[in-house]
Design a protein around this motif. Sequence first.
Motif, PDB file in Angstrom:
ATOM      1  N   UNK A 110     -54.448  52.311  29.861  1.00 53.76           N
ATOM      2  CA  UNK A 110     -53.194  52.818  29.284  1.00 53.76           C
ATOM      3  C   UNK A 110     -52.208  51.694  28.968  1.00 53.76           C
ATOM      4  N   UNK A 111     -52.553  50.452  29.264  1.00 58.28           N
ATOM      5  CA  UNK A 111     -51.652  49.347  28.963  1.00 58.28           C
ATOM      6  C   UNK A 111     -51.705  49.034  27.466  1.00 58.28           C
ATOM      7  N   UNK A 112     -50.577  48.610  26.886  1.00 57.57           N
ATOM      8  CA  UNK A 112     -50.583  48.248  25.462  1.00 57.57           C
ATOM      9  C   UNK A 112     -51.623  47.187  25.135  1.00 57.57           C
ATOM     10  N   UNK A 113     -51.887  46.278  26.075  1.00 55.46           N
ATOM     11  CA  UNK A 113     -52.828  45.196  25.812  1.00 55.46           C
ATOM     12  C   UNK A 113     -54.246  45.706  25.571  1.00 55.46           C
ATOM     13  N   UNK A 114     -54.580  46.837  26.163  1.00 53.36           N
ATOM     14  CA  UNK A 114     -55.951  47.338  26.019  1.00 53.36           C
ATOM     15  C   UNK A 114     -56.198  47.899  24.621  1.00 53.36           C
ATOM     16  N   UNK A 115     -55.201  48.596  24.056  1.00 51.50           N
ATOM     17  CA  UNK A 115     -55.344  49.073  22.690  1.00 51.50           C
ATOM     18  C   UNK A 115     -55.933  50.454  22.538  1.00 51.50           C
ATOM     19  N   UNK A 116     -55.898  51.272  23.577  1.00 47.06           N
ATOM     20  CA  UNK A 116     -56.334  52.666  23.433  1.00 47.06           C
ATOM     21  C   UNK A 116     -55.198  53.504  22.862  1.00 47.06           C
ATOM     22  N   UNK A 117     -55.511  54.681  22.402  1.00 53.12           N
ATOM     23  CA  UNK A 117     -54.504  55.641  21.948  1.00 53.12           C
ATOM     24  C   UNK A 117     -54.051  56.420  23.169  1.00 53.12           C
ATOM     25  N   UNK A 118     -52.860  56.179  23.619  1.00 59.84           N
ATOM     26  CA  UNK A 118     -52.382  56.750  24.883  1.00 59.84           C
ATOM     27  C   UNK A 118     -51.714  58.094  24.613  1.00 59.84           C
ATOM     28  N   UNK A 119     -52.233  59.142  25.247  1.00 57.08           N
ATOM     29  CA  UNK A 119     -51.752  60.500  24.998  1.00 57.08           C
ATOM     30  C   UNK A 119     -50.993  61.033  26.207  1.00 57.08           C
ATOM     31  N   UNK A 120     -50.195  62.036  25.970  1.00 52.56           N
ATOM     32  CA  UNK A 120     -49.375  62.621  27.031  1.00 52.56           C
ATOM     33  C   UNK A 120     -50.236  63.358  28.055  1.00 52.56           C
ATOM     34  N   UNK A 121     -49.880  63.184  29.327  1.00 52.83           N
ATOM     35  CA  UNK A 121     -50.490  63.946  30.419  1.00 52.83           C
ATOM     36  C   UNK A 121     -49.414  64.708  31.178  1.00 52.83           C
ATOM     37  N   UNK A 122     -48.327  65.032  30.496  1.00 47.17           N
ATOM     38  CA  UNK A 122     -47.225  65.734  31.147  1.00 47.17           C
ATOM     39  C   UNK A 122     -47.714  67.052  31.743  1.00 47.17           C
ATOM     40  N   UNK A 123     -47.283  67.330  32.957  1.00 47.99           N
ATOM     41  CA  UNK A 123     -47.685  68.543  33.656  1.00 47.99           C
ATOM     42  C   UNK A 123     -48.844  68.335  34.597  1.00 47.99           C
ATOM     43  N   UNK A 124     -49.623  67.296  34.380  1.00 44.35           N
ATOM     44  CA  UNK A 124     -50.730  66.996  35.297  1.00 44.35           C
ATOM     45  C   UNK A 124     -50.169  66.400  36.578  1.00 44.35           C
ATOM     46  N   UNK A 125     -50.852  66.670  37.675  1.00 43.67           N
ATOM     47  CA  UNK A 125     -50.395  66.198  38.981  1.00 43.67           C
ATOM     48  C   UNK A 125     -51.516  65.474  39.702  1.00 43.67           C
ATOM     49  N   UNK A 126     -51.219  64.268  40.173  1.00 37.00           N
ATOM     50  CA  UNK A 126     -52.187  63.537  40.980  1.00 37.00           C
ATOM     51  C   UNK A 126     -53.338  62.985  40.158  1.00 37.00           C
ATOM     52  N   UNK A 127     -54.366  62.579  40.884  1.00 37.01           N
ATOM     53  CA  UNK A 127     -55.505  61.901  40.259  1.00 37.01           C
ATOM     54  C   UNK A 127     -56.505  62.872  39.641  1.00 37.01           C
ATOM     55  N   UNK A 128     -56.457  64.136  40.039  1.00 37.28           N
ATOM     56  CA  UNK A 128     -57.495  65.064  39.580  1.00 37.28           C
ATOM     57  C   UNK A 128     -56.925  66.264  38.833  1.00 37.28           C
ATOM     58  N   UNK A 129     -55.714  66.124  38.290  1.00 37.63           N
ATOM     59  CA  UNK A 129     -55.071  67.275  37.663  1.00 37.63           C
ATOM     60  C   UNK A 129     -55.137  67.330  36.154  1.00 37.63           C
ATOM     61  N   UNK A 130     -55.928  66.479  35.528  1.00 40.73           N
ATOM     62  CA  UNK A 130     -55.885  66.344  34.075  1.00 40.73           C
ATOM     63  C   UNK A 130     -56.463  67.539  33.313  1.00 40.73           C
ATOM     64  N   UNK A 131     -57.303  68.328  33.961  1.00 37.63           N
ATOM     65  CA  UNK A 131     -57.935  69.458  33.275  1.00 37.63           C
ATOM     66  C   UNK A 131     -57.329  70.795  33.702  1.00 37.63           C
TER      67      UNK A 131
END
Length: 407
Positions: free
Chosen positions: A346-367
Amino acid sequence: MTSFPELDSSPGLPLWRVLLALAVVFMMLATTGWTSVRQHRERPQLRAAELAAWEDGTVGGRELPETDSSSPRRIARFFASLTAGQRLGLAERYPLVVGNLAGVPLRLRYLANRRGLAKARAHERERMTDTRLTPEGRREAGRRMHRFESMLAGGRQILAFDPTGSGRAAEVFGDLGRADRVSVIVPGADTNLLNFERTDRVFSAPVGMARALHRAERRAGPQTRTAVIAWADYTAPAGIDIDTMSGRLARDGAERLNELARSLPGGSQLSLFCHSYGSVVCGVAARELPARVTDIVVSGSPGMRADAASQLGTEARIWAARDADDWIQDVPHLELGGLGHGVDPVSPAFGARVVSAEGATGHTGYFTPGTDSLDNFAEIGVGTYGAVRCAAAREGCSEGIYGAGTE
């Protein structure tokens, strides 16, 4: 599904910083409850016995194809040359071989894996009362037996099943044979048959992740024929050991992931959704993935074993998501002597397209339903890139400002 922070550092880093990184890693692991190392007791090697029998087996006077060197195309030709009765006979005799063999027709794999699950369930039921096992061993047999019963219920489409060791599995949601777009969930460390699905923290397990994504994709693209695969068909790191911080298991998993991508039927486009250590697997696999893989999405990533998205060697779009309270952001992203997985995606240096994860909680809440991350994943999965919401302070993530791929 827990995945562990991987060390990463660069040559020439002061020793005190390396030691500090190590200290942070182990403090994080201790305080989050992942310090116990699981010991896998000896279990019946059901698939190994079937593989040995397969090597000497025949059908209609013909030798059976080799399982470790035959291409999916050759396997497909072999099964196409058999009668319906001969195909069913092989699935009955060697379910744990046929159900895991790339190139076998989908419906036959589903059928074979039901047979394999029933066979494994019977063995675990016997082990539940085996006095040669410790009480813990008998309890674990009971847990495995109930997991296999669950996987047998309701006409589920089990694409792969191997009860060896901690086990591997894959399940399909949707019509894989007719899908225009297929999404593959690649989970992280500590994934095994016992937590392939969960009744609590449902959306932290591969089955819950895949089911939630499939529902979200149907909402995002109701006219698009989609399928989602919960792909826990690689051996993930377990507990705290060198495998968690190295790429050995990721390399093995990458080979299996590439085989899956190349052997799926039809001409569907594929998107990979890679969580935690699963993103390491996807990063290692990227260079050899077929062109049908259009998108690689990582969440809660410790790194992709690359310093930049452009180094992954793929034309696929690279996306990344991380929520505000995912502990992995506090782990030093360093690489040293083969340990660690590279720059933070997710760092600018890496160059991925960084998308919002708003509402997710913790390490396993992305889905989890209702989160920006799941909604974004669904839009990517069905190819409606213009609807993807960028992370705060990032503009144009769907147009490729930060991405390696092109529209």
